[in-house]
Design a protein around this motif. Structure first.
Motif, PDB file in Angstrom:
ATOM      1  N   ARG A  75       0.841  -1.208   0.000  1.00 18.95           N
ATOM      2  CA  ARG A  75       0.000   0.000   0.000  1.00 18.95           C
ATOM      3  C   ARG A  75       0.870   1.250   0.000  1.00 18.95           C
ATOM      4  NH1 ARG A  75      -5.391   1.557   2.059  1.00 18.95           N
ATOM      5  NH2 ARG A  75      -5.267   3.741   2.693  1.00 18.95           N
ATOM      6  N   ASP A  80      -3.037  -0.274  -4.747  1.00 19.75           N
ATOM      7  CA  ASP A  80      -4.361  -0.030  -4.178  1.00 19.75           C
ATOM      8  C   ASP A  80      -5.199  -1.294  -4.319  1.00 19.75           C
ATOM      9  OD1 ASP A  80      -6.617   1.205  -3.136  1.00 19.75           O
ATOM     10  OD2 ASP A  80      -7.188   2.093  -5.057  1.00 19.75           O
ATOM     11  N   GLU A  81      -5.290  -2.052  -3.220  1.00 20.38           N
ATOM     12  CA  GLU A  81      -6.131  -3.249  -3.212  1.00 20.38           C
ATOM     13  C   GLU A  81      -6.671  -3.436  -1.798  1.00 20.38           C
ATOM     14  OE1 GLU A  81      -3.958  -6.940  -3.923  1.00 20.38           O
ATOM     15  OE2 GLU A  81      -2.286  -6.163  -2.798  1.00 20.38           O
ATOM     16  N   SER A 117      -6.380  -5.461 -10.833  1.00 18.19           N
ATOM     17  CA  SER A 117      -6.642  -4.033 -10.716  1.00 18.19           C
ATOM     18  C   SER A 117      -6.398  -3.302 -12.030  1.00 18.19           C
ATOM     19  CB  SER A 117      -5.819  -3.419  -9.585  1.00 18.19           C
ATOM     20  OG  SER A 117      -4.452  -3.502  -9.873  1.00 18.19           O
TER      21      SER A 117
END
Length: 120
Positions: A75, A80-81, A117
């Motif tokens: 992060r 971004d997960e 993503s």
């Protein structure tokens, strides 16, 4: 609490490499303690424990601590997960200290998006 020197990790499982990348990612406690409070609150919400608990549990090699530390490192590197979707084989991860010399194998950040993503 005394901070540990930066560590780096990489995924060894082929499926994890395909999902999360095969390069090194840096886990740096000194970078983590410099994150603004509201972002730390969001990290704590997602990992389900306080940052200090994560630091301690990762240091003691608990699975939940290692999972949270790896997710947090990714992060901070820009990945971004949601934590709930981060499901690597934690025991098949290679950890080592970040080399001190400039000519050592530099850690590659896993800041490129994962295949899932990238499609979103």
């Amino acid at each position: 609490m005394q901070l540990l020197p930066p560590m780096r990790f990489r995924f060894l499982d082929e499926q994890d490499q395909a999902t999360y990348g095969d390069g090194w990612c840096t886990y740096d406690e000194s970078a983590l303690v410099r994150v603004p409070a509201r972002e730390l609150v969001e990290i704590e919400r997602q990992i389900g424990m306080g940052v200090r608990d994560m630091l301690n549990r990762a240091r003691l090699d608990f699975t939940d601590g290692n999972l949270a530390a790896m997710w947090t490192a990714r992060r901070l590197a820009g990945v971004d997960e949601p934590f709930e979707k981060f499901t690597p084989l934690v025991l098949l991860v290679d950890w080592e200290p970040v080399p001190a010399t400039a000519d050592a194998d530099p850690p590659a950040q896993t800041s490129s998006p994962s295949p899932e993503s990238a499609e979103a």
